[in-house]
Design a protein around this motif. Structure first.
Motif, PDB file in Angstrom:
ATOM      1  N   VAL A 193       0.887  -1.179   0.160  1.00 57.99           N
ATOM      2  CA  VAL A 193      -0.022   0.231   0.047  1.00 57.99           C
ATOM      3  C   VAL A 193       0.878   1.321  -0.214  1.00 57.99           C
ATOM      4  N   GLY A 194       0.397   2.075  -0.837  1.00 58.74           N
ATOM      5  CA  GLY A 194       1.128   3.515  -0.723  1.00 58.74           C
ATOM      6  C   GLY A 194       2.361   3.800  -1.554  1.00 58.74           C
ATOM      7  N   ASN A 195       2.459   2.852  -2.554  1.00 55.51           N
ATOM      8  CA  ASN A 195       3.609   3.046  -3.453  1.00 55.51           C
ATOM      9  C   ASN A 195       3.196   3.423  -4.907  1.00 55.51           C
ATOM     10  N   GLY A 196       2.187   3.952  -4.965  1.00 54.00           N
ATOM     11  CA  GLY A 196       1.653   4.518  -6.216  1.00 54.00           C
ATOM     12  C   GLY A 196       0.591   3.655  -6.998  1.00 54.00           C
ATOM     13  N   THR A 197       0.406   2.337  -6.644  1.00 52.87           N
ATOM     14  CA  THR A 197      -0.685   1.630  -7.028  1.00 52.87           C
ATOM     15  C   THR A 197      -1.460   0.823  -5.898  1.00 52.87           C
ATOM     16  N   PRO A 198      -2.645   0.303  -6.289  1.00 53.76           N
ATOM     17  CA  PRO A 198      -3.481   0.032  -4.997  1.00 53.76           C
ATOM     18  C   PRO A 198      -2.670  -1.468  -4.405  1.00 53.76           C
ATOM     19  N   GLY A 199      -2.894  -1.452  -3.132  1.00 47.05           N
ATOM     20  CA  GLY A 199      -2.372  -2.667  -2.403  1.00 47.05           C
ATOM     21  C   GLY A 199      -3.409  -3.580  -1.847  1.00 47.05           C
ATOM     22  N   PHE A 200      -3.418  -4.686  -2.702  1.00 41.37           N
ATOM     23  CA  PHE A 200      -4.622  -5.670  -2.526  1.00 41.37           C
ATOM     24  C   PHE A 200      -3.987  -6.995  -1.872  1.00 41.37           C
ATOM     25  N   ARG A 201      -3.303  -7.158  -0.944  1.00 41.38           N
ATOM     26  CA  ARG A 201      -2.991  -8.084  -0.091  1.00 41.38           C
ATOM     27  C   ARG A 201      -3.214  -7.821   1.117  1.00 41.38           C
ATOM     28  N   THR A 202      -4.465  -8.564   1.845  1.00 41.45           N
ATOM     29  CA  THR A 202      -4.737  -7.989   3.057  1.00 41.45           C
ATOM     30  C   THR A 202      -5.271  -9.354   3.983  1.00 41.45           C
ATOM     31  N   PRO A 203      -4.101  -9.629   5.146  1.00 43.06           N
ATOM     32  CA  PRO A 203      -4.651 -11.008   5.802  1.00 43.06           C
ATOM     33  C   PRO A 203      -5.924 -10.646   6.727  1.00 43.06           C
ATOM     34  N   GLY A 204      -6.522 -11.398   6.705  1.00 39.07           N
ATOM     35  CA  GLY A 204      -7.567 -11.437   7.792  1.00 39.07           C
ATOM     36  C   GLY A 204      -8.717 -10.598   7.365  1.00 39.07           C
ATOM     37  N   TYR A 205      -8.947 -10.408   5.872  1.00 37.70           N
ATOM     38  CA  TYR A 205      -9.989  -9.467   5.391  1.00 37.70           C
ATOM     39  C   TYR A 205     -11.225 -10.307   5.052  1.00 37.70           C
ATOM     40  N   SER A 206     -12.541  -9.999   5.622  1.00 31.89           N
ATOM     41  CA  SER A 206     -13.692 -10.889   5.447  1.00 31.89           C
ATOM     42  C   SER A 206     -14.759  -9.883   5.065  1.00 31.89           C
ATOM     43  N   ASN A 240       0.690 -18.742   0.506  1.00 27.33           N
ATOM     44  CA  ASN A 240       0.150 -17.283   0.806  1.00 27.33           C
ATOM     45  C   ASN A 240      -0.217 -16.940   2.113  1.00 27.33           C
ATOM     46  N   GLU A 241       0.554 -16.048   2.897  1.00 28.29           N
ATOM     47  CA  GLU A 241       0.202 -15.606   4.375  1.00 28.29           C
ATOM     48  C   GLU A 241      -1.107 -15.091   4.517  1.00 28.29           C
ATOM     49  N   ALA A 242      -1.338 -14.243   3.513  1.00 27.83           N
ATOM     50  CA  ALA A 242      -2.727 -13.234   3.595  1.00 27.83           C
ATOM     51  C   ALA A 242      -3.827 -14.551   3.332  1.00 27.83           C
ATOM     52  N   VAL A 243      -3.703 -15.358   2.503  1.00 25.62           N
ATOM     53  CA  VAL A 243      -4.535 -16.387   2.583  1.00 25.62           C
ATOM     54  C   VAL A 243      -4.756 -17.055   3.433  1.00 25.62           C
ATOM     55  N   ALA A 244      -3.768 -17.683   3.957  1.00 22.87           N
ATOM     56  CA  ALA A 244      -3.759 -18.499   5.146  1.00 22.87           C
ATOM     57  C   ALA A 244      -4.443 -17.974   6.512  1.00 22.87           C
ATOM     58  N   ALA A 245      -4.253 -16.617   6.561  1.00 29.93           N
ATOM     59  CA  ALA A 245      -4.767 -15.957   7.556  1.00 29.93           C
ATOM     60  C   ALA A 245      -6.208 -15.530   7.558  1.00 29.93           C
ATOM     61  N   GLU A 246      -6.977 -16.244   6.315  1.00 32.97           N
ATOM     62  CA  GLU A 246      -8.275 -15.912   6.059  1.00 32.97           C
ATOM     63  C   GLU A 246      -8.485 -14.658   5.462  1.00 32.97           C
ATOM     64  N   GLY A 247      -7.701 -14.023   4.714  1.00 33.04           N
ATOM     65  CA  GLY A 247      -7.663 -12.966   4.160  1.00 33.04           C
ATOM     66  C   GLY A 247      -7.846 -12.998   2.449  1.00 33.04           C
ATOM     67  N   LEU A 248      -7.610 -11.898   1.811  1.00 31.10           N
ATOM     68  CA  LEU A 248      -7.339 -11.811   0.301  1.00 31.10           C
ATOM     69  C   LEU A 248      -6.049 -11.306  -0.044  1.00 31.10           C
ATOM     70  N   ASP A 249      -5.999 -11.904  -1.371  1.00 32.30           N
ATOM     71  CA  ASP A 249      -4.560 -11.180  -2.038  1.00 32.30           C
ATOM     72  C   ASP A 249      -4.998 -11.281  -3.497  1.00 32.30           C
ATOM     73  N   PHE A 250      -5.457 -10.333  -4.009  1.00 35.76           N
ATOM     74  CA  PHE A 250      -5.726  -9.962  -5.540  1.00 35.76           C
ATOM     75  C   PHE A 250      -4.656  -8.885  -5.913  1.00 35.76           C
ATOM     76  N   SER A 251      -3.484  -8.938  -5.687  1.00 33.82           N
ATOM     77  CA  SER A 251      -2.754  -8.158  -6.129  1.00 33.82           C
ATOM     78  C   SER A 251      -2.281  -7.723  -7.427  1.00 33.82           C
ATOM     79  N   ASP A 252      -2.383  -8.985  -8.224  1.00 35.59           N
ATOM     80  CA  ASP A 252      -2.496  -8.694  -9.811  1.00 35.59           C
ATOM     81  C   ASP A 252      -3.365  -7.755 -10.225  1.00 35.59           C
ATOM     82  N   LEU A 253      -4.351  -7.366  -9.586  1.00 36.24           N
ATOM     83  CA  LEU A 253      -5.439  -6.628 -10.227  1.00 36.24           C
ATOM     84  C   LEU A 253      -4.891  -5.114 -10.172  1.00 36.24           C
ATOM     85  N   SER A 254      -3.881  -5.006  -9.549  1.00 35.97           N
ATOM     86  CA  SER A 254      -3.452  -3.328  -9.518  1.00 35.97           C
ATOM     87  C   SER A 254      -2.915  -3.038 -11.096  1.00 35.97           C
TER      88      SER A 254
END
Length: 277
Positions: A193-206, A240-254
């Protein structure tokens, strides 16, 4: 005299800045005539599964429903590891607008050549978001060049990549060819997050469970999360630790966000606030 020179310099700098902005706008995606292709390696990270669901969610919004798009599964490079089968999700999300390069790479390249030429021959451009490596892109460009050598692929085919790792596990020959024969863009990594493109990797996000209002999209996300948890870290696949933590990772959509001029979206929550409606 000094003041006059300063005034002239200011005018020139303003003109150059405006011209650069206009050129940038002209070089971005034209929804009326361009084709948007998202290529998923699906090996061995399950993030592509989430990215496919996010891609469909974005394209289902009223603003982008008219975008011409196609998806390709199995566009992996030289990395080792097992494939993450995406077919059920892709069929549900994209119907007849996807190709299976894992099942038959040669057939998929031919199919994408024909689809791409439909737009290129009518004056449109092809924009490729690489949720994976450049090996398939290089093969596709070669096929187009062989069939229609007059098409300037360095101007008409745009490749967008966000991952250093994806470049590292592309065969060196394919990466060099893709860069030399397309308009190749390397953008900041969508995992942060915060590098000029969206950050779409979020552990624990439901919160997607309550923010996605469309019933079909909700079913799609439920399937994506189910597949992700089923294959994440299994049988030597990447964990993928974000997925293992029941979160999401759709970072490629950036990459798609960059193509469509949505790079100001901050993160996962803002994505669902905007497109989950």
């Amino acid at each position: 005299m000094k003041q006059s020179c300063i005034f002239i310099l200011l005018l020139l700098s303003t003109y150059c800045f405006s011209s650069a902005n206009e050129t940038e706008k002209e070089n971005r995606f034209n929804a009326e005539k361009d084709l948007l292709v998202m290529q998923f390696d699906c090996k061995t990270d399950v993030d592509d599964i989430h990215s496919a669901a996010a891609f469909k969610t974005l394209l289902s919004s009223p603003e982008f429903k008219k975008v011409n798009y196609f998806a390709v599964a199995g566009t992996y490079g030289i990395q080792e590891g097992l494939y993450v089968p995406p077919n059920e999700l892709f069929q549900q999300a994209f119907k007849d607008k996807w190709a299976d390069a894992h099942a038959n790479r040669t057939k998929a390249i031919e199919q994408m050549k024909e689809v791409s030429l439909q737009y290129l021959q009518k004056g449109g451009n092809v924009w490729i978001a690489e949720a994976g490596q450049s090996d398939f892109s290089a093969a596709l460009i070669k096929a187009i060049q062989k069939h229609r050598p007059e098409i300037k692929t360095t101007e008409r085919i745009h490749i967008v990549q966000h991952s250093n790792w994806n470049e590292e596990v592309t065969s060196p020959e394919s990466l060099a060819y893709a860069k030399a024969n397309s308009n190749y863009h390397k953008i900041p990594d969508g995992n942060a997050v915060g590098n000029g493109t969206p950050g779409f990797r979020t552990p624990g996000y439901s919160d997607w469970k309550i923010k996605v209002k469309d019933a079909e999209l909700l079913k799609l996300w439920q399937l994506a999360v189910e597949i992700g948890l089923k294959y994440n870290g299994k049988d030597g696949r990447y964990n993928n630790e974000a997925v293992a933590a029941e979160g999401l990772d759709f970072s490629d959509l950036s990459e798609v966000c960059w193509i469509l001029g949505l790079q100001d979206i901050k993160d996962t929550d803002e994505f669902f606030n905007t497109f989950g409606r």
